[in-house]
Design an enzyme around this catalytic site. Structure first.
Site, PDB file in Angstrom:
ATOM      1  N   HIS A  89     -21.844  -5.730 -10.652  1.00  0.00           N
ATOM      2  CA  HIS A  89     -21.273  -5.479  -9.326  1.00  0.00           C
ATOM      3  C   HIS A  89     -20.399  -4.224  -9.348  1.00  0.00           C
ATOM      4  CE1 HIS A  89     -21.626 -10.043  -9.090  1.00  0.00           C
ATOM      5  NE2 HIS A  89     -22.282  -9.661  -8.017  1.00  0.00           N
ATOM      6  N   GLN A 106     -34.944  -9.724  -3.112  1.00  0.00           N
ATOM      7  CA  GLN A 106     -33.887  -9.608  -2.104  1.00  0.00           C
ATOM      8  C   GLN A 106     -33.829  -8.178  -1.574  1.00  0.00           C
ATOM      9  OE1 GLN A 106     -29.870 -11.586  -2.112  1.00  0.00           O
ATOM     10  NE2 GLN A 106     -29.278  -9.689  -3.100  1.00  0.00           N
TER      11      GLN A 106
END
Ligand code: PAF
Length: 279
Positions: free
Chosen positions: A36, A152
């Protein structure tokens, strides 16, 4: 770094920005790791304002046990985000995002019929709803998603096209541990023994890649991956697929460079891991 939990307060803050500034959104469910932070750092380099959302989206979990098990580490996440270059955290509660259950249903067509779409019914409907809401709330110029969740990325690409969001989608390469394990918030649910076994996913991906590059067929490469996991106690292979890296539809032969994806999902103990390799 500012933090908002309410949509109107975040919108009010965003309305004070200079319209010439570029805004990046990094959507997350928290339990942040280096993968992240790499997205946030990339967003920092390419934009004037970086917003990271932290929201464990109940609508995308089709398994209540999975939702309950999902790690929530907001204090640690906050401490990581500022040094990575985040300007704003948006961390709403569930009833802020969903005062009532959404009636909207999104169907991503053939993307729903394969791999994660097939194994997790309703998952991409939930992802699409929350990402569309975040796009509407933040109105970013760029949005950053990790390649580990390749399907995704394809769903979000489709959402952007179908709903005409003026947003550039950035697919950021998967960040790995030195032993090859793709970083994932779920890794922290592995026992120490499972953690040692978990790099088998990357081992299987690189093996399949080598076989395909060595002119073995897609069927042979998939059979080799199935055999590898059959030999590894603790693992239950859910799928191995060779697919078009953009549409995620299965292919029977290797495509042009950068177009082929090998995708794997496997259960290791109570943890479901996914990974892929695009070549
Ligand atoms: O990849 C995730 O963490 C989630 O699916 C996302 C994109 C933040 C939507 O909830």
């Amino acid at each position: 770094m500012r933090q908002f939990t309410s949509i109107p307060a975040l919108r009010q803050h965003l309305s004070t920005l200079d319209p010439a500034q570029t805004v990046a959104l990094v959507p997350t469910m928290g339990a942040l790791h280096e993968g992240h932070l790499a997205l946030v750092e990339q967003a920092r380099e390419e934009n004037d304002v970086v917003i990271c959302s932290i929201f464990v989206n109940p609508v995308q979990f089709n398994n209540p046990a999975d939702l309950a098990l999902y790690p929530r580490t907001l204090d640690a996440d906050q401490a990581l985000l500022e040094p990575a270059g985040c300007d704003v955290i948006f961390a709403p509660a569930a009833d802020e995002m969903y005062p009532e259950p959404p009636a909207l249903m999104l169907n991503f067509g053939e993307l729903e019929t394969v791999m994660e779409g097939a194994m997790r019914p309703g998952h991409f409907n939930g992802v699409g709803i929350v990402v569309a809401k975040l796009f509407n709330i933040v109105q970013p110029h760029r949005a950053y998603f990790g390649q580990k969740d390749l399907q995704q990325v394809a769903v979000v690409r489709r959402l952007i096209r179908d709903l005409s969001f003026p947003i550039e989608l950035i697919r950021f390469p998967t960040v790995r541990e030195p032993d090859g394990l793709a970083l994932s918030s779920r890794n922290r649910n592995l026992t120490s023994t499972e953690r040692q076994q978990a790099p088998a996913l990357y081992e299987a991906l690189t093996m399949a890649h080598d076989l395909l590059r060595g002119a073995q067929s897609v069927t042979q490469a998939k059979a080799a991956v199935t055999a590898l996991f059959a030999d590894r106690p603790g693992f239950r292979l859910e799928y191995v697929e060779v697919a078009n890296a953009d549409t995620l539809q299965p292919v029977t032969e290797v495509l042009a460079p950068g177009q082929t994806a090998i995708c794997i999902a496997a259960h290791l103990g109570h943890v479901r891991l996914i990974d892929n390799l695009v070549f």
